[in-house]
Motif scaffolding. Structure first.
Motif, PDB file in Angstrom:
ATOM      1  N   UNK B  32      -3.658  -6.335   2.863  1.00 27.10           N
ATOM      2  CA  UNK B  32      -2.685  -5.446   2.251  1.00 27.10           C
ATOM      3  C   UNK B  32      -2.770  -5.982   0.653  1.00 27.10           C
ATOM      4  N   UNK B  33      -2.066  -4.327   0.426  1.00 26.60           N
ATOM      5  CA  UNK B  33      -2.373  -4.019  -0.845  1.00 26.60           C
ATOM      6  C   UNK B  33      -0.918  -3.976  -1.414  1.00 26.60           C
ATOM      7  N   UNK B  34      -0.931  -5.108  -2.367  1.00 24.40           N
ATOM      8  CA  UNK B  34       0.617  -4.960  -3.563  1.00 24.40           C
ATOM      9  C   UNK B  34       0.303  -3.804  -4.571  1.00 24.40           C
ATOM     10  N   UNK B  35       1.474  -3.058  -4.730  1.00 26.13           N
ATOM     11  CA  UNK B  35       1.391  -2.293  -5.857  1.00 26.13           C
ATOM     12  C   UNK B  35       2.617  -2.506  -7.230  1.00 26.13           C
ATOM     13  N   UNK B  36       2.122  -2.718  -7.859  1.00 26.94           N
ATOM     14  CA  UNK B  36       3.450  -3.307  -9.619  1.00 26.94           C
ATOM     15  C   UNK B  36       3.444  -2.200 -10.754  1.00 26.94           C
ATOM     16  N   UNK B  37       4.401  -2.066 -10.738  1.00 27.42           N
ATOM     17  CA  UNK B  37       4.795  -1.674 -12.051  1.00 27.42           C
ATOM     18  C   UNK B  37       5.496  -1.450 -12.296  1.00 27.42           C
ATOM     19  N   UNK B  41       6.002   3.929 -13.019  1.00 27.34           N
ATOM     20  CA  UNK B  41       4.855   3.800 -14.107  1.00 27.34           C
ATOM     21  C   UNK B  41       4.058   4.621 -12.735  1.00 27.34           C
ATOM     22  N   UNK B  42       4.137   5.029 -11.742  1.00 24.34           N
ATOM     23  CA  UNK B  42       3.754   6.557 -10.754  1.00 24.34           C
ATOM     24  C   UNK B  42       3.548   5.752  -9.537  1.00 24.34           C
ATOM     25  N   UNK B  43       4.428   4.710  -8.918  1.00 25.56           N
ATOM     26  CA  UNK B  43       3.927   4.249  -7.708  1.00 25.56           C
ATOM     27  C   UNK B  43       4.266   4.756  -6.853  1.00 25.56           C
ATOM     28  N   UNK B  44       5.590   5.169  -6.451  1.00 22.44           N
ATOM     29  CA  UNK B  44       5.978   6.185  -5.878  1.00 22.44           C
ATOM     30  C   UNK B  44       5.249   7.692  -4.925  1.00 22.44           C
ATOM     31  N   UNK B  45       4.584   8.556  -7.180  1.00 21.24           N
ATOM     32  CA  UNK B  45       4.121   9.092  -6.452  1.00 21.24           C
ATOM     33  C   UNK B  45       2.516   8.844  -5.782  1.00 21.24           C
ATOM     34  N   UNK B 194      -1.519  -2.542   5.054  1.00 22.28           N
ATOM     35  CA  UNK B 194      -0.759  -2.504   4.376  1.00 22.28           C
ATOM     36  C   UNK B 194      -0.883  -1.791   2.841  1.00 22.28           C
ATOM     37  N   UNK B 195       0.144  -0.958   2.455  1.00 20.96           N
ATOM     38  CA  UNK B 195       0.530  -1.287   1.326  1.00 20.96           C
ATOM     39  C   UNK B 195       1.732  -0.956   0.921  1.00 20.96           C
ATOM     40  N   UNK B 196       2.015  -1.897  -0.120  1.00 24.24           N
ATOM     41  CA  UNK B 196       3.787  -2.123  -0.124  1.00 24.24           C
ATOM     42  C   UNK B 196       3.735  -2.198  -1.776  1.00 24.24           C
ATOM     43  N   UNK B 197       4.332  -1.416  -2.262  1.00 22.40           N
ATOM     44  CA  UNK B 197       5.375  -1.924  -3.737  1.00 22.40           C
ATOM     45  C   UNK B 197       6.511  -1.928  -3.818  1.00 22.40           C
ATOM     46  N   UNK B 198       6.524  -2.866  -4.458  1.00 18.66           N
ATOM     47  CA  UNK B 198       7.834  -3.558  -4.736  1.00 18.66           C
ATOM     48  C   UNK B 198       8.185  -3.920  -5.782  1.00 18.66           C
ATOM     49  N   UNK B 199       9.407  -4.001  -6.657  1.00 22.32           N
ATOM     50  CA  UNK B 199       9.966  -5.285  -8.017  1.00 22.32           C
ATOM     51  C   UNK B 199       9.685  -6.377  -7.780  1.00 22.32           C
ATOM     52  N   UNK B 200      10.736  -7.009  -6.796  1.00 18.73           N
ATOM     53  CA  UNK B 200      10.584  -8.416  -6.509  1.00 18.73           C
ATOM     54  C   UNK B 200       9.251  -8.555  -5.642  1.00 18.73           C
ATOM     55  N   UNK B 201       8.204  -9.448  -6.444  1.00 15.69           N
ATOM     56  CA  UNK B 201       6.756 -10.233  -6.124  1.00 15.69           C
ATOM     57  C   UNK B 201       6.912 -11.031  -5.816  1.00 15.69           C
ATOM     58  N   UNK B 202       7.971 -12.270  -5.900  1.00 16.61           N
ATOM     59  CA  UNK B 202       8.087 -13.207  -5.889  1.00 16.61           C
ATOM     60  C   UNK B 202       6.702 -13.620  -4.165  1.00 16.61           C
ATOM     61  N   UNK B 203       7.810 -13.003  -3.507  1.00 18.95           N
ATOM     62  CA  UNK B 203       7.296 -13.060  -1.764  1.00 18.95           C
ATOM     63  C   UNK B 203       5.999 -12.631  -1.277  1.00 18.95           C
ATOM     64  N   UNK B 204       5.867 -10.902  -2.287  1.00 14.17           N
ATOM     65  CA  UNK B 204       4.766 -10.122  -1.847  1.00 14.17           C
ATOM     66  C   UNK B 204       3.201 -10.514  -2.433  1.00 14.17           C
ATOM     67  N   UNK B 205       3.923 -11.274  -4.083  1.00 10.52           N
ATOM     68  CA  UNK B 205       2.235 -11.368  -4.206  1.00 10.52           C
ATOM     69  C   UNK B 205       1.361 -12.705  -3.135  1.00 10.52           C
ATOM     70  N   UNK B 206       2.068 -13.927  -2.834  1.00 11.07           N
ATOM     71  CA  UNK B 206       1.247 -14.755  -2.391  1.00 11.07           C
ATOM     72  C   UNK B 206       0.657 -13.971  -0.663  1.00 11.07           C
ATOM     73  N   UNK B 207       1.482 -12.637  -0.182  1.00 12.33           N
ATOM     74  CA  UNK B 207       0.911 -12.498   1.028  1.00 12.33           C
ATOM     75  C   UNK B 207      -0.314 -11.453   1.246  1.00 12.33           C
TER      76      UNK B 207
END
Lengths: 293, 535, 228
Positions: B32-37, B41-45, B194-207
Motif C-alpha cells: 500500500x502506497x500513501x501519496x501525500x503533498x 503538488x501534482x498528486x491527482x495528475x 493500493x495507491x491512495x492520496x489523502x489529506x488526512x493522514x492520521x489513519x492512512x500512514x500507519x496502514x
C-alpha cells in the motif's frame, strides 16, 4: 401460481401488451364489460393510493367520450332526437357509451401497468435489445433524485444569501429560474466525474455491452407465457374470423352465443381477471402459512 | 512481483503548466502506497496518469509499466480491468440507479456473460457485506455506503492495482477509518496493490507500506513509510500532516538527539496512536527528567510542531467584548417527520458575540440540523431559538439574513448562483479555492453571526490553517462563529469553546483545552496518546 | 432456471424473432383489429420509427461524456415537467438539439417522455410523446446552425414544435376513438385542444427566450472543457 410481481418482467410485459391490445382495439360490448369490471378490481387490488381522485377524473372522461360520439356520428337507424338538422341515434349513443367504458378500462389498465412495470423491470426488457439506451435510462433514474436533493439544498443556501428577498411572485419565479440555471451548471460540471467513473470501469471498451439483470426466466414463467399466448391466439382468431363481432351500424346486431364465443369470452375473462385471482390466491396462501395478519 | 514502475515521468499540461518532474517510483504486489503533498503538488495528475483512460491531455515523457508491460501496450480490456480507480466524491461517481446494477456496470462494459456477472456480483456483495442493501436504489445510501459501493464496483473487475484519489475526504472520521480498514484487508487478503492520496493522514500512514511525498510536482521523499515519515516530520511543509505520534516523537527526541543514533531514530518512529502510547510510556518511565521535558513541551514550544495546542492567544482580549448573546438555543426539539425520532432533543446552548463555538459529534447527531435551525431553514416544534436576543420567529422575511445571520453550507457548490466569481468560473477553481470563494460570498451579506457546516472538508493542512486565521480575524471584529465539524484537530485549534453532540443533545461542553483532554474517542490524536500518562 | 442450451437454436431464434415473428404479429394485428386498423397501424409505425432511430444510436459509439450530458439535459427536462402549467420540456430538447446535434436532441426528448411517465403514468400515449418530443429535438439539430443565428426563427420553431406535439397527440386520440377519416372529429379535437396548443407554443417561446442563451453558453463551455 406465483404473485404477479414474482414473474419474469418479460412475461408481465407480454401479458400487459396483449391485454392492452385486446382492451384498446377489440370493439365488442361483452369484452368491454368484462374488461371494465376486471380492470376496476385490479386497480383497487394493486393501486396504492389516490384512486378516489382518479375516479373523479375518469368520470369526466367517461361523460365526454360517451357524449362525443353521437355528436359526430350520425350513423344508425333508431333516431332518438334531432338537433340542428342532425339526428342523434340510439346506436351512436350506445357505441359512445361502450367507447367510454373502453377508455376507462385502458386508463385503469395502464395505472396498474405503471405500478407493476417498475423502471428496473422495463430496463430488463428493453436493455437487452437496446443496451445503450438502457444505460442512459438507468443513469437518468439515478440523477433525478440526486438533482432533486441538490436543488433543495441550493434553494436553502440561496435563501440565506438573499434570493427571494421581495417575497412576490416575480421574485419567486426569478429565483427559481436562477436556481435551475445554477443546477444546470452544477450537473454539467460535476458530470465529468461520472463520465470519468464510467471510463475508468471500461465503458466503451467493447462495441456491445452486456445487459445484466437480476431477473431469471424460470419454468413457471415459460408455462405462464405459453398459457397467455394460447388464450390470446384463441381470442384473436375469433376476432379475425368475425366469430366475435358485434355490429353497431346501421343497427345493433349482437354476437350470437355460440360455443366458440362462450369459450373465447371465458378465456378473455380469465386473462383479464388473472392479476386479481393471483392477488386473492396470494392472500389466502399467506393467511394459511403465516396465520391471520 | 512488481506491479507498477514509473520511470523518469515528466508531464506538462497543454497550457504549459509543468505538473510532474522526473518521477521514479515502484510498487510490489500487496503493498500500500500513501501519496501525500499539499493541494496542487501534482498528486491527482500522477494518479490519473497511472490510469490510462483518465490520462489528462498534455505532454508526457517517461514510462509507466503496469505488471511489467508498458502502459501504451496494454489492450483496452487489460487497461480497464487491470487498474481500478476510486474518486473523491462518493455521489458523483455512481452511474446507475440500483446497487446491483452499479456492481455489474463494469462487467457489462467489458462484455462478460450474464451468468458470470451474476456470480461475481453476488460474490463481491457478500464479501463487502452489502446483502441487506443489495436491492436498494443507490440514492438511498449513506455517504459511507456509497463510497464502499464505489470500491466494490471497482473490485468486482478484479484489478491488480487500485488507485484512490482522496477516497475518504468527504466521510466522517469513523466511517473513514472503517473504509481504510477495508482497504488494508484487500491488500492483505488478495495481494492487491493500493495507491491512495489523502489529506488526512492520521489513519492512512500507519496502514501503508510505502510513502510518496510530492511538492511542486517533484518527489520530496519516497520509500518505506517509517523512514519517510522520519524525514518529513522535520520538513516544514509536511510536518503538519504527519501523524501526531511521529510529531511527538520528533519533538521529544530532538531534545536529546545526541544520545540516539540517527539510524535507530528512523526505524523507531511511532506512527499509530498505539505505537505512540507505547513510546511515550517508555519515555516517561525512563526518568523524571523526561517526564518534565514532556510536560514542558506540551505547554511550551511544542506548539509550533503541533498546531492543535496553540489555543487562541487573543481569547483574553476578545473575552472583554463577549458580553452580548449572539445565539441562544433553549430546550429546542426538532424532528422532520411526525412519527420520526427527535433530531434535536432539548438542545440548549449560548454563543456570545466574538466567540468561536464548535459542535462535534458523529453522523446523525444533529449537527447540521442545529445550524439549519439557527439559520431559520428548519423550524423546531418546541423550544426557543434567540438570535441577538430576539426570537427567530419574530424576524420577518429576509430580515434574518440582512447583516445578521449567514450560513456556509457543507456543500459549498450550492453557494454559486452565477457562472462568474471575480472573473473566473467557479468550477475552474480547485476544491480549496471553492471553499474560500464561497466563504467570501457568504461574508458579503455582512453577517454578525456566522454558521459553518463542515468547513474543512477536503482542505489540506495549509488551507485549514488559512481558514483558521480568517475565522480568528472575523471573531476579533465581534462576529460570533458557530462551527459544526467532524474535524477534531481543527476544532481544537480554532474554538474557544467546544460541545459534544450526541443524539440531538449536548452531553459535554467546556473550554477547548479542557474539552479535548476529557474525551476519549472524540479527541485529538495527541490527547489519545498521552491520556492517563501524565500526573 | 430455463435456458435454451443449443446455440444453434438460440441463433435461429435471434434471427427469427426480429425478422419474422414481429412483422407477422404486426400484420396479423392489423388484420385482427380491422375495426381500429388506423389507430393500430399509426401506433405500430410510431414505435417502429423510434426503434429504428434507437437502433442507429446503438450501433454508433458514444463517449461517456456525451452520455452524461444527455442524461443531465434529460434530468432537467424531467424536473421541468413538474413546473405547473408551463413546461420547458420542448425548449430544453430544442436547446440540446441545437448545441449537441440531432441525435442527442432526439434522445433527450424521447427519454424525457419515458422517464417522466414513471411519475406521471405510462400509457399508449408514451410512444407518441417519445416520438413527438424526439422529432422536435431531431429537427432542432438539423436546423441547428440557422436556429443559432436567428432568434425569430428560433421562436417560430418553438411555436411550430408546440403545434406539432399537439397535433400528433390529437390525431391519435381521434383515430383510436373513432376509426377512419372524417374531418369533423379532427376539427373538434383540434379546436377543443386549441388552448393547450397555444399554451405549448407560448411556453416553448418563453422558455427558449429565457434559457437558450444561458444554457447554450454552459453547453458550449462544457464542450470545450470536456473536449467533445
Amino acid at each position: 401460481m406465483k404473485p404477479p410481481e414474482k414473474y419474469n418482467p418479460a412475461v408481465l410485459f407480454v401479458y400487459f401488451l396483449i391485454l392492452a391490445g385486446l382492451v384498446m382495439f377489440a370493439a365488442d360490448p361483452v369484452m368491454t364489460a368484462i374488461a371494465f369490471v376486471a380492470m376496476n378490481l385490479t386497480a383497487i387490488a394493486y393501486s396504492r393510493d389516490g384512486l378516489g381522485r382518479a375516479y373523479v377524473f375518469f368520470f369526466i372522461i367517461f361523460v365526454l367520450t360517451s357524449l362525443a360520439n353521437p355528436v359526430f356520428s350520425h350513423n344508425g337507424v333508431t333516431v332518438l332526437l334531432v338537433i340542428n338538422d342532425n339526428p342523434v341515434t340510439l346506436e351512436a349513443v350506445l357505441y359512445g357509451v361502450m367507447t367510454g367504458f373502453m377508455i376507462l378500462s385502458v386508463l385503469l389498465l395502464f395505472r396498474v401497468f405503471s405500478t407493476l412495470m417498475t423502471s428496473d423491470r422495463l430496463l430488463y426488457i428493453f436493455g437487452r435489445a437496446f443496451p445503450k439506451l438502457g444505460l442512459l435510462i438507468s443513469m437518468t433514474l439515478r440523477f433525478v433524485p440526486l438533482f432533486g436533493r441538490q436543488r433543495r439544498k441550493m434553494e436553502d443556501t440561496q435563501r440565506t444569501l438573499g434570493l427571494y428577498k421581495n417575497e412576490n411572485a416575480i421574485d419567486t419565479i426569478k429565483g427559481k429560474l436562477s436556481v435551475l440555471s445554477a443546477m444546470t451548471t452544477w450537473g454539467l460540471e460535476n458530470g465529468i466525474i461520472t463520465a470519468d467513473s464510467m471510463s475508468a470501469r471500461g465503458y466503451g471498451t467493447r462495441q456491445t455491452r452486456t445487459s445484466f439483470s437480476m431477473y431469471r426466466f424460470e419454468r413457471s414463467d415459460a408455462l405462464m407465457l405459453a398459457i397467455v399466448v394460447v388464450c390470446c391466439s384463441f381470442i384473436f382468431f375469433g376476432i379475425a374470423t368475425d366469430r366475435l363481432k358485434t355490429e353497431f351500424y346501421p343497427r345493433i346486431r349482437l354476437q350470437p352465443l355460440t360455443v366458440y364465443a362462450i369459450f373465447a369470452y371465458a378465456a378473455y375473462a380469465w386473462l383479464a381477471f388473472l392479476p386479481v385471482i393471483a392477488r386473492i390466491r396470494d392472500r389466502a396462501v399467506h393467511r394459511k402459512v403465516f396465520g391471520q395478519d | 512481483m512488481e506491479i507498477l514502475r514509473v520511470e523518469a515521468l515528466n508531464f506538462e499540461y497543454h497550457d504549459g503548466k509543468q505538473a510532474l518532474r522526473d518521477i521514479n517510483i515502484s510498487l510490489e504486489a500487496g503493498e500500500m502506497l500513501c501519496v501525500c503533498g499539499p493541494t496542487g503538488s501534482g498528486k491527482s495528475t500522477l494518479l490519473r496518469l497511472l490510469k490510462r483512460e483518465l490520462s489528462p491531455r498534455g505532454r508526457k515523457s517517461g514510462n509507466i509499466y503496469i505488471l511489467g508491460r508498458k502502459q501504451e501496450e496494454l489492450s483496452e480490456l487489460e487497461a480497464a480491468t487491470g487498474v481500478g480507480f476510486v474518486f473523491q466524491r462518493p455521489d458523483m461517481q455512481i452511474v446507475t440507479d440500483k446497487v446491483w446494477h452499479e456492481l455489474a456496470f463494469g462487467l457489462e462494459n467489458i462484455g462478460v456473460a450474464r451468468n458470470e456477472i451474476r456470480r461475481r456480483v453476488c460474490e463481491i456483495a457478500c464479501y463487502f457485506g452489502m446483502e441487506s442493501w443489495f436491492d436498494r436504489s443507490t440514492d438511498t445510501l449513506s455517504g459511507g455506503q456509497k463510497q464502499l459501493l464505489n470500491l466494490a464496483s471497482v473490485m468486482v473487475m478484479q484489478p491488480d492495482l487500485l488507485i484512490l484519489d482522496e477516497p475518504v475526504s468527504q466521510l466522517d472520521p469513523i466511517t473513514a477509518a472503517d473504509f481504510m480498514a477495508t482497504l488494508k484487508k484487500l491488500c492483505r487478503e488478495f495481494g492487491i496493490s493500493v495507491i491512495a492520496a489523502e489529506q488526512r493522514l492520521e489513519e492512512l500512514i500507519p496502514a501503508s507500506d510505502r510513502l510518496l511525498a510530492l511538492e511542486d510536482g517533484r518527489i520530496t521523499a519516497f520509500g518505506e513509510t517509517r523512514k519517510c515519515v522520519a524525514e518529513l516530520v522535520n520538513n516544514k511543509r509536511f510536518a503538519a500532516q504527519m501523524p501526531a505520534s511521529a510529531k511527538l516523537f520528533s519533538a521529544l527526541m530532538k531534545k536529546d538527539r545526541k544520545t540516539e543514533k540517527e539510524e535507530l531514530w528512523r526505524s523507531d518512529i511511532p506512527l499509530s496512536v498505539g505505537e505512540g502510547r507505547r513510546f511515550l510510556r517508555e519515555y516517561i518511565g525512563k526518568s523524571d527528567e523526561n517526564a518534565k521535558t514532556f510536560e514542558k513541551l506540551l505547554r511550551g514550544d511544542f506548539a509550533e510542531v503541533l498546531r492543535q495546542d496553540d489555543i487562541a492567544d487573543d481569547v483574553p482580549s476578545r473575552r472583554e467584548s463577549m458580553d452580548e448573546d449572539a445565539l441562544e438555543f433553549r430546550e429546542v426539539f426538532l424532528k422532520y417527520e411526525r412519527t420520526g425520532r427527535d433530531i434535536l432533543n432539548s438542545l440548549t446552548f449560548k454563543v456570545k458575540k466574538g466567540e468561536i463555538f464548535c459542535m462535534l459529534g458523529g453522523n446523525g447527531a444533529g449537527k447540521s440540523t442545529a445550524v439549519s435551525a439557527a439559520a431559520g431553514l428548519v423550524k423546531p416544534y418546541s423550544g426557543k431559538i434567540k438570535v441577538f436576543g430576539k426570537n427567530i420567529r419574530d424576524y420577518r422575511g429576509q430580515e434574518l439574513y440582512r447583516d445578521c445571520v449567514a450560513l456556509l453550507p457543507q456543500d459549498v457548490q450550492t453557494v454559486f448562483l452565477t457562472d462568474d466569481i471575480n472573473g473566473r468560473h467557479p468550477y475552474d477553481l480547485s476544491g480549496g479555492e471553492q471553499q474560500f470563494a464561497a466563504l467570501e460570498l457568504v461574508l458579503r451579506t455582512n453577517p454578525k453571526l456566522l454558521l459553518l457546516d463542515e468547513p474543512t472538508k477536503g482542505l489540506d493542512a495549509s488551507l485549514a490553517e488559512a481558514l483558521k486565521k480568517r475565522l480568528r480575524e472575523l471573531a476579533t471584529t465581534g462576529v460570533a462563529i458557530v462551527i459544526v465539524s467532524h474535524d477534531v484537530e481543527f476544532s481544537a485549534s480554532v474554538a474557544d469553546r467546544c460541545a459534544f453532540l450526541f443524539n440531538g443533545e449536548i452531553v459535554s461542553m467546556c473550554d477547548s483545552g479542557e474539552f479535548f483532554s476529557g474525551n476519549f474517542f472524540y479527541t485529538t490524536a495527541l490527547n489519545r496518546i498521552n491520556r492517563g500518562l501524565r500526573e | 432456471m430455463l435456458v435454451i442450451k443449443s446455440s444453434a437454436i438460440r441463433k435461429i431464434l435471434r434471427i427469427l424473432i426480429p425478422f419474422f415473428v414481429i412483422p407477422a404479429a404486426v400484420l396479423l394485428g392489423a388484420y385482427v383489429f380491422e375495426d381500429k386498423v388506423y389507430a393500430y397501424i399509426s401506433l405500430v409505425i410510431t414505435i417502429l420509427a423510434i426503434v429504428l432511430f434507437i437502433s442507429g444510436f446503438e450501433r454508433r459509439e458514444t463517449g461517456s461524456r456525451r452520455m452524461v450530458i444527455v442524461v443531465v439535459m434529460t434530468v432537467l427536462a424531467v424536473i421541468g415537467r413538474f413546473i405547473p402549467i408551463i413546461k420547458p420540456v420542448a425548449a430544453i430538447t430544442v436547446i440540446t438539439g441545437v448545441f449537441l446535434g440531432g441525435e442527442s436532441g432526439f434522445l433527450v426528448g424521447a427519454m424525457t417522455a419515458v422517464i417522466s411517465n414513471f411519475f406521471w403514468g405510462q400509457g399508449p400515449w408514451t410512444p407518441f410523446q417519445m416520438f413527438s418530443w424526439g422529432m422536435i429535438g431531431l429537427g432542432a439539430g438539423l436546423l441547428g446552425r440557422h436556429l443559432r443565428k436567428s432568434q425569430p426563427l428560433l421562436y417560430i420553431y418553438g411555436m411550430f414544435a408546440g403545434l406539432l406535439f399537439s397535433v400528433i397527440m390529437d390525431v391519435w386520440t381521434v383515430l383510436w376513438y373513432n376509426d377512419g377519416f372524417s374531418w369533423e372529429p379532427y376539427l373538434a379535437a383540434i379546436v377543443s385542444a386549441a388552448p393547450m396548443t397555444v399554451l405549448y407554443a407560448v411556453s416553448n417561446v418563453i422558455f427558449l427566450a429565457l434559457l437558450f442563451k444561458p444554457v447554450g453558453k454552459k453547453l458550449d463551455r462544457i464542450k470545450t472543457v470536456y473536449g467533445i
